[in-house]
Design a protein around this motif. Structure first.
Motif: not given
Length: 673
Positions: A480-481, A523
């Motif tokens: 995500r980051e 994801q």
């Protein structure tokens, strides 16, 4: 201009008419024959020459020559009595003789023309330049190669004095002296450097009639000689570098005999040149086996091997690589590092070894063999995944080729020149795996992990279903980051890594049981790809088997050409629970036990375990050795346990009441890992 009357237009008259037409000083006024369809009459009409069937009214004073080719004596006598006083009558016999002579003359002229043409073609085809002069120094021969080297056209050279063509020419002097000169160097005005040989031309009476020179451009030869000189200097410099290196270096030829060592090698091993040069590669080994011989057999480099060498049995680390020239094995070169000098560099060596190992393994979509719809569908999905920066989840059984797909996706992506790192998620405890993945901090010192190493590249998480919830959460944060936090640290570190995951597990079932995070699953599975098992695409098996045969031939140094029909049928009847890995293992085992002269794998070369396709064959299997039967049974037990535990190796080890390490050993033994 002489006017001619031809009496008789048969074959002789026709041939005579065609010959007279070629003469500019002769003109045929008329052609006469009683047969208007005679060959000569028809030809004369086409050439607009008057034709008649009677000659009497044509005997006028403007006719100078009358040629009788009728062959009739009475016609000749009548012509003789009626001819004009100024006309000459040529009888047919003489006319035919003239025709014959003229035809022979034309043939000789044609032969001479052909010879001249052939000679010109030969002289203009050779690479050497050729130039000739007459007794006055005038150029009378000049070929294309001479024109190219002097940059003077043939038209401008022929008829000119030699000094106007080549100012520094020595041909006039050679003509005067009458002596041959061989291999003289000369630089032309065009800048071309030549070597020339000059010859006087003397006829049969001993008279000098000219001179001739043959010369060749040696500019490229001079450049080649300079390059050879440079290569010699480079070789001398390389030898000096090898001799002055602090690293011990040894080189063997393709037969494994020593051909070069340096002083550092003698210092570490205590062996002199006469004890190594020309001797087998095992001459310096005191404990262990020769790495040179292994490299010569496999044609692949081997690095970081610990052995003992020399009279004092020193512990060393050996790196050996094959010497390949145009893909031909010429020998191998080894570098020996004294362990006493290497202690402080062990960590860097481990990192370098990891980097080299990852760089050595590179596969593309061309390595995925198969034309079936199932495998082609998977390949097309994988190619699509390679073109976009999306996370990929590979699903399929153990040994079906998931790692090969991961390699191919990486090789076809824009990250192909960066690292590809495989991580076995089931082989380590949670805290060790996290330290390896994310790195760790120890006080003020920060140690990088695999995500740092794979930056701008790809990480392949194999058996991702065995990750703990905590590790899943950390990986989810990375996705995500695009940042990691080292173990023991708090500061995010940016990374750019493509993630490819693979699993044999039913991840959906694990989610329902709470063993796999739902957000992490979604994801990962943005691009799910199912890699079919071998039994789902058995039509591909012959192609796969032959592809593996090529690979294993290189590894084993064999030249096996294929399989018999019965052997291939046995392979097709087997279900292959171990998939591609099991197939490769079966073929390699069969090749190992083949005789040196064998070129075909037959059914009896295959392991008995895959031949149990009928009750009759089952009975034959029972007649095998105890060890063979126990191997077959143990393999079935392992496969069954893996299926029950859905590929979870930790649960499989617990269920079988063996250690995880023992399980990995047995999986590797049967090619089931």
């Amino acid at each position: 201009m002489q006017n001619i009357l031809i009496i008789g237009a048969g074959k002789g008259g026709y041939a005579l008419l065609k010959l007279i037409e070629e003469a500019d000083y002769l003109q045929v006024k008329a052609v006469v024959d009683i047969d208007e369809n005679a060959l000569g009459m028809q030809y004369a009409k086409k050439q607009h020459i008057p034709t008649y069937t009677d000659w009497k009214h044509l005997l006028k004073s403007d006719i100078q020559i009358i040629i009788d080719v009728t062959g009739r004596k009475e016609v000749f006598l009548e012509l003789l009595s009626n001819r004009p006083a100024t006309a000459v009558i040529i009888p047919g016999e003489i006319a035919n003789l003239i025709v014959t002579l003229l035809e022979e003359k034309n043939k000789f002229i044609q032969v001479l023309d052909n010879k001249n043409t052939t000679q010109e073609l030969i002289f203009n085809s050779v690479e050497e330049g050729m130039i000739g002069i007459d007794e006055n120094g005038i150029v009378n021969f000049f070929n294309k190669s001479a024109s190219k080297m002097t940059q003077v056209t043939i038209e401008d050279a022929i008829g000119e004095h030699i000094y106007n063509v080549i100012a520094q020419s020595e041909l006039p002097r050679v003509f005067e002296a009458g002596q041959t000169e061989l291999n003289k160097e000369l630089i032309l005005e065009s800048g071309t450097k030549i070597v020339t040989s000059r010859y006087p031309m003397i006829n049969e009476e001993g008279q000098k009639i000219g001179a001739f020179a043959v010369f060749k451009d040696i500019t490229e030869v001079v450049q080649l000689a300079e390059e050879i000189t440079n290569l010699t200097e480079i070789q001398t410099m390389l030898e000096a570098i090898i001799q002055s290196s602090d690293d011990a270096i040894s080189v063997v030829d393709e037969e494994g005999k020593g051909i070069l060592i340096n002083p550092a090698y003698s210092r570490i091993t205590g062996l002199k040149e006469e004890e190594v040069i020309g001797k087998p590669a095992t001459a310096d080994i005191s404990d262990g086996e020769s790495i040179h011989l292994k490299v010569l057999q496999t044609r692949k480099p081997i690095r970081g091997v610990n052995i003992r060498v020399g009279k004092e049995k020193k512990d060393v680390i050996v790196n050996v690589a094959p010497i390949l020239v145009n893909d031909r094995l010429k020998g191998s070169v080894g570098v020996i590092h004294d362990m006493t000098e290497m202690r402080s560099l062990m960590k860097e060596l481990d990192q370098a070894r990891t980097l080299i190992r990852n760089l050595e393994f590179s596969f593309s979509f061309e390595d995925i063999v198969g034309k079936s719809e199932t495998i082609q569908f998977a390949i097309n999905q994988a190619k699509l995944a390679a073109s976009v920066p999306v996370t990929v989840l590979l699903r399929g059984e153990v040994g079906s080729g998931k790692e090969l797909f991961a390699h191919a996706i990486h090789s076809a992506s824009n990250r192909k020149f960066k690292q590809f790192i495989r991580v076995n998620c089931s082989s380590q405890e949670e805290h060790l795996l996290e330290r390896e993945l994310f790195g760790y901090e120890d006080g003020e010192v920060s140690y990088p992990g695999l995500f740092d190493e794979a930056n701008m590249g790809t990480i392949f998480l194999d058996e991702v279903g065995e990750l703990t919830i905590r590790t899943q959460a950390k990986l989810l944060r990375v996705l995500r980051e695009n940042a990691i936090v080292r173990v023991g640290g708090t500061t995010p570190v940016p990374v750019d890594v493509r993630l490819i995951a693979a699993s044999y597990f039913n991840l959906e079932k694990l989610m329902r049981e709470g063993a796999f995070r739902e957000d992490f699953y979604f994801q990962l599975s943005r691009m799910p790809i199912h890699v079919p098992a071998l039994r789902e695409r058995k039509q591909d098996l012959p192609d796969i088997a032959n592809h593996l045969l090529v690979k294993l031939n290189k590894e084993f140094g064999r030249n096996i050409e294929g399989f018999t029909k019965s052997a291939m049928e046995s392979l097709l009847l087997y279900d292959w629970p171990g998939n591609l890995r099991e197939l490769e293992n079966v073929i390699s085992r069969a090749m190992i036990f083949l005789e040196a002269q064998d070129r075909i794998i037959e059914e009896h070369h295959l392991p008995k375990s895959i031949l149990s396709i009928s009750d009759e064959v089952q009975e034959e299997v029972q007649l095998g050795t105890l060890a063979e039967q126990m191997d077959v049974m143990e393999k079935k037990v392992l496969l069954n346990a893996l299926r029950v535990c859905e590929g979870n190796k930790s649960q499989t080890a617990k269920k079988l009441n063996i250690s995880l390490r023992t399980l990995y050993y047995k999986l590797e033994k049967y090619n089931l890992d």
